[in-house]
Design an enzyme around this catalytic site. Structure first.
Site, PDB file in Angstrom:
ATOM      1  N   LYS A  45       8.217  -7.270 -18.708  1.00  0.00           N
ATOM      2  CA  LYS A  45       7.598  -6.321 -17.766  1.00  0.00           C
ATOM      3  C   LYS A  45       7.961  -6.587 -16.304  1.00  0.00           C
ATOM      4  O   LYS A  45       7.538  -5.861 -15.415  1.00  0.00           O
ATOM      5  CB  LYS A  45       6.068  -6.329 -17.967  1.00  0.00           C
ATOM      6  CG  LYS A  45       5.725  -5.996 -19.423  1.00  0.00           C
ATOM      7  CD  LYS A  45       4.265  -5.782 -19.706  1.00  0.00           C
ATOM      8  CE  LYS A  45       4.111  -5.383 -21.160  1.00  0.00           C
ATOM      9  NZ  LYS A  45       2.746  -5.076 -21.570  1.00  0.00           N
ATOM     10  N   LYS A  47       6.783  -8.582 -14.352  1.00  0.00           N
ATOM     11  CA  LYS A  47       5.627  -8.931 -13.508  1.00  0.00           C
ATOM     12  C   LYS A  47       4.744  -9.875 -14.324  1.00  0.00           C
ATOM     13  O   LYS A  47       4.749  -9.845 -15.553  1.00  0.00           O
ATOM     14  CB  LYS A  47       4.841  -7.703 -13.063  1.00  0.00           C
ATOM     15  CG  LYS A  47       4.376  -6.789 -14.177  1.00  0.00           C
ATOM     16  CD  LYS A  47       3.759  -5.512 -13.601  1.00  0.00           C
ATOM     17  CE  LYS A  47       3.502  -4.487 -14.709  1.00  0.00           C
ATOM     18  NZ  LYS A  47       3.016  -3.200 -14.190  1.00  0.00           N
TER      19      LYS A  47
HETATM   20  N1  C2G Z   1      -1.352  -0.168 -27.312  1.00  0.00           N
HETATM   21  C1  C2G Z   1      -1.961   0.972 -27.821  1.00  0.00           C
HETATM   22  N2  C2G Z   1      -2.507   1.864 -26.975  1.00  0.00           N
HETATM   23  C2  C2G Z   1      -2.472   1.652 -25.636  1.00  0.00           C
HETATM   24  C3  C2G Z   1      -1.867   0.495 -25.116  1.00  0.00           C
HETATM   25  C4  C2G Z   1      -1.302  -0.420 -25.980  1.00  0.00           C
HETATM   26  O1  C2G Z   1      -2.006   1.179 -29.052  1.00  0.00           O
HETATM   27  N3  C2G Z   1      -3.032   2.594 -24.808  1.00  0.00           N
HETATM   28  C5  C2G Z   1      -0.744  -1.104 -28.260  1.00  0.00           C
HETATM   29  C6  C2G Z   1       0.752  -1.290 -28.033  1.00  0.00           C
HETATM   30  O2  C2G Z   1       1.481  -0.234 -28.658  1.00  0.00           O
HETATM   31  C7  C2G Z   1       0.997  -2.634 -28.699  1.00  0.00           C
HETATM   32  C8  C2G Z   1      -0.327  -3.382 -28.456  1.00  0.00           C
HETATM   33  O3  C2G Z   1      -1.300  -2.390 -28.077  1.00  0.00           O
HETATM   34  O4  C2G Z   1       1.199  -2.468 -30.101  1.00  0.00           O
HETATM   35  C9  C2G Z   1      -0.222  -4.397 -27.353  1.00  0.00           C
HETATM   36  O5  C2G Z   1       0.229  -3.725 -26.186  1.00  0.00           O
HETATM   37  P1  C2G Z   1       0.811  -4.644 -24.985  1.00  0.00           P
HETATM   38  O6  C2G Z   1      -0.155  -5.719 -24.689  1.00  0.00           O
HETATM   39  O7  C2G Z   1       1.286  -3.732 -23.909  1.00  0.00           O
HETATM   40  O8  C2G Z   1       2.041  -5.336 -25.695  1.00  0.00           O
HETATM   41  P2  C2G Z   1       3.607  -5.023 -25.562  1.00  0.00           P
HETATM   42  O9  C2G Z   1       4.049  -5.269 -24.178  1.00  0.00           O
HETATM   43  O10 C2G Z   1       3.844  -3.713 -26.186  1.00  0.00           O
HETATM   44  O11 C2G Z   1       4.180  -6.240 -26.430  1.00  0.00           O
HETATM   45  O12 C2G Z   1       6.827  -8.201 -29.727  1.00  0.00           O
HETATM   46  C10 C2G Z   1       6.382  -6.974 -29.229  1.00  0.00           C
HETATM   47  C11 C2G Z   1       5.743  -7.124 -27.882  1.00  0.00           C
HETATM   48  O13 C2G Z   1       5.176  -8.405 -27.686  1.00  0.00           O
HETATM   49  C12 C2G Z   1       4.677  -6.075 -27.703  1.00  0.00           C
END
Ligand code: C2G
Length: 131
Positions: A45, A47
Site C-alpha cells: 500500500k 503507507k
Molecule cells: N474487505 C471487504 N470489504 C471491504 C474491505 C475489505 O470484504 N469493504 C476484505 C478484502 O477483500 C480482504 C479483507 O477484507 O479480503 C482484508 O482487507 P485488507 O485488510 O485491505 O487486506 P488486503 O490489503 O486486501 O490484503 O494476501 C492478500 C493480502 O494480504 C490481502
C-alpha cells in the site's frame, strides 16, 4: 474438519473486515487468518499501517469465529501457507478476484463480494474530518 484460510492487513478494523471473516468461517469449521506484516503492508500500500502487526494480530485473534492467526510475510508465500495450515478453502474479497486462481490445485478458491462503502482509507478520512 474443513479448514478455511484468508489473508489481509485488517488495519483499523471495520465492518467490511468483520463480514468477510464471518462469511469465510461460514464456509468451514476452522478459520485461519494470515495478517500482513508491517513490511508487507507497506509493500502493498506504500503507507504504514496505523496499528502494528502485533496489535492487528491480537485484534483479529479476539474476533469470535477466528481460530488461528499468523503473520503473512509475503504474497508469494501464499501457497506455502495454504499447505502449512492445511487449508481446504482460500477465501478473499472479490477485489482479488482471479489473482489466486492458480491455488486451485491446492484448495478451493472463493472470492466474496466486498462490503460496499467502507475501507480503512475512508475510515481514516472520516476521522480526520471529525478531529
Ligand atoms: N474487505 C471487504 N470489504 C471491504 C474491505 C475489505 O470484504 N469493504 C476484505 C478484502 O477483500 C480482504 C479483507 O477484507 O479480503 C482484508 O482487507 P485488507 O485488510 O485491505 O487486506 P488486503 O490489503 O486486501 O490484503 O494476501 C492478500 C493480502 O494480504 C490481502
Amino acid at each position: 474438519m474443513r479448514k478455511v484460510i484468508t489473508f489481509g492487513t485488517f488495519d483499523v478494523l471495520h465492518i467490511g473486515h468483520i463480514r468477510i471473516l464471518q462469511r469465510a468461517k461460514a464456509l468451514g469449521d476452522h478459520l485461519t487468518v494470515g495478517i500482513s506484516t508491517d513490511a508487507l503492508n507497506y509493500a502493498k500500500k506504500q503507507k504504514d499501517a496505523v496499528y502494528s502487526e502485533t496489535d492487528r494480530m491480537e485484534i483479529v485473534r479476539s474476533i469470535v469465529g477466528v481460530d488461528d492467526v499468523f503473520l503473512e510475510h509475503s504474497l508469494e508465500l501464499k501457497g506455502h501457507y495454504i499447505q502449512q495450515y492445511g487449508a481446504d478453502i482460500l477465501v478473499m474479497g472479490d477485489d482479488w478476484a482471479g489473482r489466486f486462481d492458480h491455488f486451485k490445485s491446492l484448495c478451493q478458491v472463493v472470492y466474496l463480494p466486498r462490503t460496499d462503502g467502507i475501507s480503512t482509507t475512508s475510515t481514516l478520512e472520516n476521522i480526520r474530518l471529525r478531529a
